[in-house]
Design an enzyme around this catalytic site. Structure first.
Site, PDB file in Angstrom:
ATOM      1  N   ARG A 167       3.028  -1.283  10.745  1.00  0.00           N
ATOM      2  CA  ARG A 167       3.946  -1.398  11.557  1.00  0.00           C
ATOM      3  C   ARG A 167       4.244  -2.840  12.351  1.00  0.00           C
ATOM      4  O   ARG A 167       5.462  -3.106  12.463  1.00  0.00           O
ATOM      5  CB  ARG A 167       3.605  -0.420  12.868  1.00  0.00           C
ATOM      6  CG  ARG A 167       3.801   0.969  12.515  1.00  0.00           C
ATOM      7  CD  ARG A 167       3.268   2.030  13.327  1.00  0.00           C
ATOM      8  NE  ARG A 167       1.850   1.781  13.222  1.00  0.00           N
ATOM      9  CZ  ARG A 167       0.915   2.709  13.790  1.00  0.00           C
ATOM     10  NH1 ARG A 167       1.436   3.527  14.801  1.00  0.00           N
ATOM     11  NH2 ARG A 167      -0.356   2.376  13.785  1.00  0.00           N
ATOM     12  N   ASP A 204      -3.492   4.419  -1.875  1.00  0.00           N
ATOM     13  CA  ASP A 204      -4.340   4.768  -0.738  1.00  0.00           C
ATOM     14  C   ASP A 204      -4.437   6.442  -0.897  1.00  0.00           C
ATOM     15  O   ASP A 204      -3.663   7.039   0.391  1.00  0.00           O
ATOM     16  CB  ASP A 204      -3.802   4.301   0.507  1.00  0.00           C
ATOM     17  CG  ASP A 204      -4.920   4.603   1.479  1.00  0.00           C
ATOM     18  OD1 ASP A 204      -5.862   5.141   1.380  1.00  0.00           O
ATOM     19  OD2 ASP A 204      -4.339   4.384   2.690  1.00  0.00           O
ATOM     20  N   LYS A 256      -7.567   8.478  -1.099  1.00  0.00           N
ATOM     21  CA  LYS A 256      -8.481   8.630  -0.371  1.00  0.00           C
ATOM     22  C   LYS A 256      -9.322  10.004  -1.104  1.00  0.00           C
ATOM     23  O   LYS A 256      -9.566  11.211  -0.395  1.00  0.00           O
ATOM     24  CB  LYS A 256      -8.511   8.813   0.908  1.00  0.00           C
ATOM     25  CG  LYS A 256      -8.032   7.894   1.805  1.00  0.00           C
ATOM     26  CD  LYS A 256      -8.249   7.874   3.249  1.00  0.00           C
ATOM     27  CE  LYS A 256      -7.623   6.737   4.177  1.00  0.00           C
ATOM     28  NZ  LYS A 256      -6.305   6.550   3.980  1.00  0.00           N
ATOM     29  N   LYS A 288       0.789  -1.075  -0.029  1.00  0.00           N
ATOM     30  CA  LYS A 288      -0.199   0.008  -0.149  1.00  0.00           C
ATOM     31  C   LYS A 288       0.881   1.156   0.063  1.00  0.00           C
ATOM     32  O   LYS A 288       1.749   1.392   0.864  1.00  0.00           O
ATOM     33  CB  LYS A 288      -0.908   0.233   1.179  1.00  0.00           C
ATOM     34  CG  LYS A 288      -1.897   1.204   1.223  1.00  0.00           C
ATOM     35  CD  LYS A 288      -2.744   1.235   2.425  1.00  0.00           C
ATOM     36  CE  LYS A 288      -2.363   1.759   3.665  1.00  0.00           C
ATOM     37  NZ  LYS A 288      -2.329   3.095   3.775  1.00  0.00           N
ATOM     38  N   ASP A 318     -13.787  15.065  -3.575  1.00  0.00           N
ATOM     39  CA  ASP A 318     -13.872  16.659  -4.227  1.00  0.00           C
ATOM     40  C   ASP A 318     -15.104  16.566  -5.143  1.00  0.00           C
ATOM     41  O   ASP A 318     -15.916  15.733  -5.108  1.00  0.00           O
ATOM     42  CB  ASP A 318     -12.617  16.836  -4.958  1.00  0.00           C
ATOM     43  CG  ASP A 318     -12.330  18.330  -5.166  1.00  0.00           C
ATOM     44  OD1 ASP A 318     -13.238  19.151  -5.484  1.00  0.00           O
ATOM     45  OD2 ASP A 318     -11.198  18.962  -5.045  1.00  0.00           O
ATOM     46  N   THR A 375     -11.574   5.021  11.038  1.00  0.00           N
ATOM     47  CA  THR A 375     -11.598   4.385  12.271  1.00  0.00           C
ATOM     48  C   THR A 375     -10.937   5.497  13.157  1.00  0.00           C
ATOM     49  O   THR A 375     -11.254   5.331  14.502  1.00  0.00           O
ATOM     50  CB  THR A 375     -10.641   3.312  12.104  1.00  0.00           C
ATOM     51  OG1 THR A 375      -9.310   3.445  11.845  1.00  0.00           O
ATOM     52  CG2 THR A 375     -11.186   1.947  11.495  1.00  0.00           C
TER      53      THR A 375
HETATM   54  O1  C5P Z   1       0.949   0.402  11.219  1.00  0.00           O
HETATM   55  P1  C5P Z   1      -0.614  -0.015  11.053  1.00  0.00           P
HETATM   56  O2  C5P Z   1      -0.887  -1.479  10.767  1.00  0.00           O
HETATM   57  O3  C5P Z   1      -1.585   0.535  12.147  1.00  0.00           O
HETATM   58  O4  C5P Z   1      -1.086   0.700   9.693  1.00  0.00           O
HETATM   59  C1  C5P Z   1      -2.319   0.471   9.225  1.00  0.00           C
HETATM   60  C2  C5P Z   1      -2.451   1.311   7.832  1.00  0.00           C
HETATM   61  O5  C5P Z   1      -3.760   1.462   7.473  1.00  0.00           O
HETATM   62  C3  C5P Z   1      -1.927   2.852   7.899  1.00  0.00           C
HETATM   63  O6  C5P Z   1      -1.336   2.999   6.643  1.00  0.00           O
HETATM   64  C4  C5P Z   1      -3.307   3.568   8.107  1.00  0.00           C
HETATM   65  O7  C5P Z   1      -2.814   4.854   7.567  1.00  0.00           O
HETATM   66  C5  C5P Z   1      -4.271   2.685   7.326  1.00  0.00           C
HETATM   67  N1  C5P Z   1      -5.763   2.988   7.818  1.00  0.00           N
HETATM   68  C6  C5P Z   1      -5.732   2.650   9.293  1.00  0.00           C
HETATM   69  N2  C5P Z   1      -7.309   2.861   9.734  1.00  0.00           N
HETATM   70  C7  C5P Z   1      -8.069   3.342   8.667  1.00  0.00           C
HETATM   71  C8  C5P Z   1      -7.803   3.488   7.099  1.00  0.00           C
HETATM   72  C9  C5P Z   1      -6.303   3.653   6.915  1.00  0.00           C
HETATM   73  O8  C5P Z   1      -5.050   2.441  10.030  1.00  0.00           O
HETATM   74  N3  C5P Z   1      -9.197   3.438   9.047  1.00  0.00           N
END
Ligand code: C5P
Length: 233
Positions: free
Chosen positions: A212, A59, A61, A32, A64, A120
């Site tokens: 992460r 990604d 998003k 991603k 507009d 979220t």
């Molecule tokens: O590091 P982690 O596993 O938390 O990363 C989750 C990824 O998903 C990040 O790129 C974050 O921006 C994305 N994301 C999220 N919650 C959302 C939409 C996207 O954690 N509702």
């Protein structure tokens, strides 16, 4: 449907990204690319990662007026990424325009389009206070998912906790792409509502987006393999 683990490459530069991807000798994980990396490096980073043989979820998003989103999607269509997204809050007309923009002159579309429902990071309280939406959050998420489906989109980004319900109301073929995944023995970080890869599988997520727990692991390749194994079962 192809279930897969998508690694969130939340890096600040191409250099860091390739240092990370180079660890995966012989493997080509689905990645991603988000706003941070795209704004830093531009479309070249997408072309380069694609040329290395990775599938890509871009990604960005979009949100507009329909005409602007249509034109922006037409530009993105030339990158031939596998998945891209927009905010369902932009309305059905905006989502329909986005599909038109992504569709090439010969009528084909190579990129799947999914919608962000409510982030979220938005909770009931902030939704009511800041954007004056007074329905229950889960009802809002389901309504946005249905509207996205009616506009012709391929799925939604949602919490893994919502995947089952989205499939119930929009059908099994409507994709659910879910972040917020953590290993049972791992650090939650700033994610509040989390699931393990196995739980996400059981509840029916089609793709999990994992950042992460893989990118910050001591052995990212081993963490990716573990995640894939737990998710695919
Ligand atoms: O590091 P982690 O596993 O938390 O990363 C989750 C990824 O998903 C990040 O790129 C974050 O921006 C994305 N994301 C999220 N919650 C959302 C939409 C996207 O954690 N509702």
């Amino acid at each position: 449907m192809a279930k897969d683990v998508i690694i969130a490459c939340d890096f600040a530069s191409a250099e860091e990204t390739f240092a990370f991807l180079d660890k995966f000798t012989g493997k080509k994980p689905f990645v991603k690319i988000g706003m941070e990396l795209y704004y830093a490096e531009g479309p070249a980073i997408v072309r380069e990662i694609k040329a290395r043989g990775h599938k890509i979820f871009l990604d960005l998003k979009l949100h507009d007026i329909p005409n602007t989103v249509k034109k922006a999607m037409a530009v993105l269509s030339s990158l031939d990424v596998d998945i891209t997204n927009l905010h369902a809050a932009g309305t059905k007309a905006m989502m329909e325009a986005a599909i038109e923009g992504l569709t090439k002159e010969d009528g084909t579309r190579n990129t799947m389009l999914i919608a962000v429902t409510q982030l979220t990071s938005t909770d009931q309280e902030s939704m009511e206070r800041d954007i004056m939406i007074h329905e229950p959050l889960d009802k809002v998420v389901m309504h946005y998912a249905k509207t996205a489906m009616e506009a012709g989109l391929d799925g939604v980004v949602c919490s893994p906790l919502e995947s089952g319900k989205v499939h119930e109301s929009c059908g099994e073929n409507f994709l659910t792409v879910t972040p917020g995944v953590r290993f049972a023995d791992g650090d939650k970080g700033d994610q509040k509502r989390v699931m393990t890869p196995a739980q996400a599988r059981e509840i029916g997520s089609d793709y999990i987006v994992v950042g992460r727990p893989i990118t910050k692991a001591e052995d990212p390749v081993a963490a990716y393999e573990r995640c894939l194994k737990e998710f695919l079962g």
